[in-house]
Design a protein around this motif. Sequence first.
Motif, PDB file in Angstrom:
ATOM      1  N   ASP A  81       0.834  -1.207   0.000  1.00  0.00           N
ATOM      2  CA  ASP A  81       0.000   0.000   0.000  1.00  0.00           C
ATOM      3  C   ASP A  81       0.869   1.258   0.000  1.00  0.00           C
ATOM      4  O   ASP A  81       1.944   1.281   0.585  1.00  0.00           O
ATOM      5  CB  ASP A  81      -0.907   0.028   1.231  1.00  0.00           C
ATOM      6  N   ARG A  97       4.235  14.163  -6.448  1.00  0.00           N
ATOM      7  CA  ARG A  97       4.110  15.602  -6.680  1.00  0.00           C
ATOM      8  C   ARG A  97       2.709  16.121  -6.351  1.00  0.00           C
ATOM      9  O   ARG A  97       2.552  17.198  -5.802  1.00  0.00           O
ATOM     10  CB  ARG A  97       4.443  15.895  -8.142  1.00  0.00           C
ATOM     11  N   TYR A  98       1.689  15.361  -6.777  1.00  0.00           N
ATOM     12  CA  TYR A  98       0.322  15.865  -6.662  1.00  0.00           C
ATOM     13  C   TYR A  98      -0.354  15.346  -5.395  1.00  0.00           C
ATOM     14  O   TYR A  98      -0.235  14.165  -5.051  1.00  0.00           O
ATOM     15  CB  TYR A  98      -0.510  15.426  -7.868  1.00  0.00           C
ATOM     16  N   TYR A 138      -4.251  15.782  -3.246  1.00  0.00           N
ATOM     17  CA  TYR A 138      -5.634  16.222  -3.432  1.00  0.00           C
ATOM     18  C   TYR A 138      -6.420  16.054  -2.130  1.00  0.00           C
ATOM     19  O   TYR A 138      -6.179  15.135  -1.367  1.00  0.00           O
ATOM     20  CB  TYR A 138      -6.342  15.360  -4.494  1.00  0.00           C
ATOM     21  N   TYR A 169     -10.463  15.592  -1.188  1.00  0.00           N
ATOM     22  CA  TYR A 169     -11.823  15.376  -1.660  1.00  0.00           C
ATOM     23  C   TYR A 169     -12.744  15.264  -0.460  1.00  0.00           C
ATOM     24  O   TYR A 169     -12.337  14.878   0.633  1.00  0.00           O
ATOM     25  CB  TYR A 169     -11.936  14.061  -2.439  1.00  0.00           C
ATOM     26  N   PHE A 222     -11.224  12.636   2.018  1.00  0.00           N
ATOM     27  CA  PHE A 222     -10.161  11.757   1.543  1.00  0.00           C
ATOM     28  C   PHE A 222      -9.036  12.594   0.967  1.00  0.00           C
ATOM     29  O   PHE A 222      -9.253  13.534   0.198  1.00  0.00           O
ATOM     30  CB  PHE A 222     -10.663  10.820   0.437  1.00  0.00           C
ATOM     31  N   THR A 259      -1.114   9.215 -14.198  1.00  0.00           N
ATOM     32  CA  THR A 259      -0.978   7.982 -13.420  1.00  0.00           C
ATOM     33  C   THR A 259      -2.037   7.933 -12.330  1.00  0.00           C
ATOM     34  O   THR A 259      -2.653   8.935 -11.999  1.00  0.00           O
ATOM     35  CB  THR A 259       0.414   7.873 -12.777  1.00  0.00           C
ATOM     36  N   GLU A 260      -2.202   6.738 -11.807  1.00  0.00           N
ATOM     37  CA  GLU A 260      -3.264   6.535 -10.830  1.00  0.00           C
ATOM     38  C   GLU A 260      -2.979   7.278  -9.526  1.00  0.00           C
ATOM     39  O   GLU A 260      -1.851   7.627  -9.223  1.00  0.00           O
ATOM     40  CB  GLU A 260      -3.436   5.044 -10.539  1.00  0.00           C
ATOM     41  N   ALA A 261      -4.036   7.518  -8.792  1.00  0.00           N
ATOM     42  CA  ALA A 261      -3.939   8.151  -7.482  1.00  0.00           C
ATOM     43  C   ALA A 261      -4.138   7.114  -6.394  1.00  0.00           C
ATOM     44  O   ALA A 261      -4.852   6.126  -6.583  1.00  0.00           O
ATOM     45  CB  ALA A 261      -4.980   9.251  -7.343  1.00  0.00           C
ATOM     46  N   PHE A 262      -3.512   7.365  -5.258  1.00  0.00           N
ATOM     47  CA  PHE A 262      -3.658   6.498  -4.097  1.00  0.00           C
ATOM     48  C   PHE A 262      -4.317   7.310  -2.987  1.00  0.00           C
ATOM     49  O   PHE A 262      -3.995   8.483  -2.801  1.00  0.00           O
ATOM     50  CB  PHE A 262      -2.294   5.984  -3.642  1.00  0.00           C
ATOM     51  N   PHE A 263      -5.195   6.644  -2.274  1.00  0.00           N
ATOM     52  CA  PHE A 263      -6.001   7.353  -1.285  1.00  0.00           C
ATOM     53  C   PHE A 263      -5.614   6.999   0.131  1.00  0.00           C
ATOM     54  O   PHE A 263      -5.219   5.867   0.430  1.00  0.00           O
ATOM     55  CB  PHE A 263      -7.485   7.007  -1.482  1.00  0.00           C
ATOM     56  N   GLY A 264      -5.765   7.988   1.000  1.00  0.00           N
ATOM     57  CA  GLY A 264      -5.711   7.720   2.418  1.00  0.00           C
ATOM     58  C   GLY A 264      -7.003   7.062   2.867  1.00  0.00           C
ATOM     59  O   GLY A 264      -7.962   6.919   2.093  1.00  0.00           O
ATOM     60  N   GLN A 265      -7.048   6.669   4.123  1.00  0.00           N
ATOM     61  CA  GLN A 265      -8.189   5.913   4.636  1.00  0.00           C
ATOM     62  C   GLN A 265      -9.389   6.789   4.957  1.00  0.00           C
ATOM     63  O   GLN A 265     -10.456   6.275   5.271  1.00  0.00           O
ATOM     64  CB  GLN A 265      -7.753   5.125   5.875  1.00  0.00           C
ATOM     65  N   PHE A 290      -9.266   5.730 -15.491  1.00  0.00           N
ATOM     66  CA  PHE A 290      -9.109   4.734 -14.441  1.00  0.00           C
ATOM     67  C   PHE A 290     -10.467   4.279 -13.937  1.00  0.00           C
ATOM     68  O   PHE A 290     -11.420   5.056 -13.893  1.00  0.00           O
ATOM     69  CB  PHE A 290      -8.328   5.320 -13.247  1.00  0.00           C
ATOM     70  N   TYR A 305     -11.900   2.716 -10.405  1.00  0.00           N
ATOM     71  CA  TYR A 305     -11.616   2.439  -9.010  1.00  0.00           C
ATOM     72  C   TYR A 305     -12.776   1.658  -8.416  1.00  0.00           C
ATOM     73  O   TYR A 305     -13.918   1.793  -8.836  1.00  0.00           O
ATOM     74  CB  TYR A 305     -11.460   3.739  -8.209  1.00  0.00           C
ATOM     75  N   GLU A 365     -11.713   3.609   1.550  1.00  0.00           N
ATOM     76  CA  GLU A 365     -11.177   4.479   0.515  1.00  0.00           C
ATOM     77  C   GLU A 365     -11.238   3.811  -0.859  1.00  0.00           C
ATOM     78  O   GLU A 365     -11.190   2.584  -0.972  1.00  0.00           O
ATOM     79  CB  GLU A 365      -9.723   4.882   0.838  1.00  0.00           C
TER      80      GLU A 365
END
Lengths: 112, 112
Positions: free
Chosen positions: A1, A30-31, A33, A35, A90, A99-105, B34, B36, B43
């Motif tokens: 993860d 770099r990015y 977000y 939400y 989130f 590229t894909e984004a990864f999320f926090g919980q 993408f 998801y 998440e």
Amino acid sequence: DAGITQSPRHKVTETGTPVTLRCHQTENHRYMYWYRQDPGHGLRLIHYSYGVKDTDKGEVSDGYSVSRSKTEDFLLTLESATSSQTSVYFCAISNSVNTEAFFGQGTRLTVV
Amino acid sequence: RKEVEQDPGPFNVPEGATVAFNCTYSNSASQSFFWYRQDCRKEPKLLMSVYSSGNEDGRFTAQLNRASQYISLLIRDSKLSDSATYLCVVPDPGGTASKLTFGTGTRLQVTL
């Protein structure tokens, strides 16, 4: 993860108080977000950042501010919380535009 | 027209069925897409990326139609564990800055 953590995970606060949510990443992406997710609305972008000190507004930015003083941290501040800001928040990170984004919980915020 | 649109469902299908979701997008300059998956109170997590005409991963197939500006997700031989909300995500390739736009999600319920 992916190494992304949000704090706090849950918070109850009173109307009119300031609240700061923190997003911390260890991926050097770099990015970043922020939400919010509400029933019937899906995920809506509040603010995003494309580098240290570089931020921009999303579609629901009113009542929120952000700061990114270093790559790994992205803070979301509700200057004066209102009941309409009760939501699940989130944070997400990505390395580039395509590229894909990864999320926090997520952080569950309740404003009473 | 919304930037990203999805049929909210819910799609109720029996185990073993094939089900397909569509997602339409408005920005013809978008290069990647993408899908998801989001489980209740969790998440979103990346299911598939689509960079060209399509992508396949086991029971899951994503297809891109640039002319009509939609992407689809096909799930074959549905399992109970596929029950979730499926989110379509389209990056906005806006120069040095970028943001991800989410559809509101399509809810899938797989039943016995």
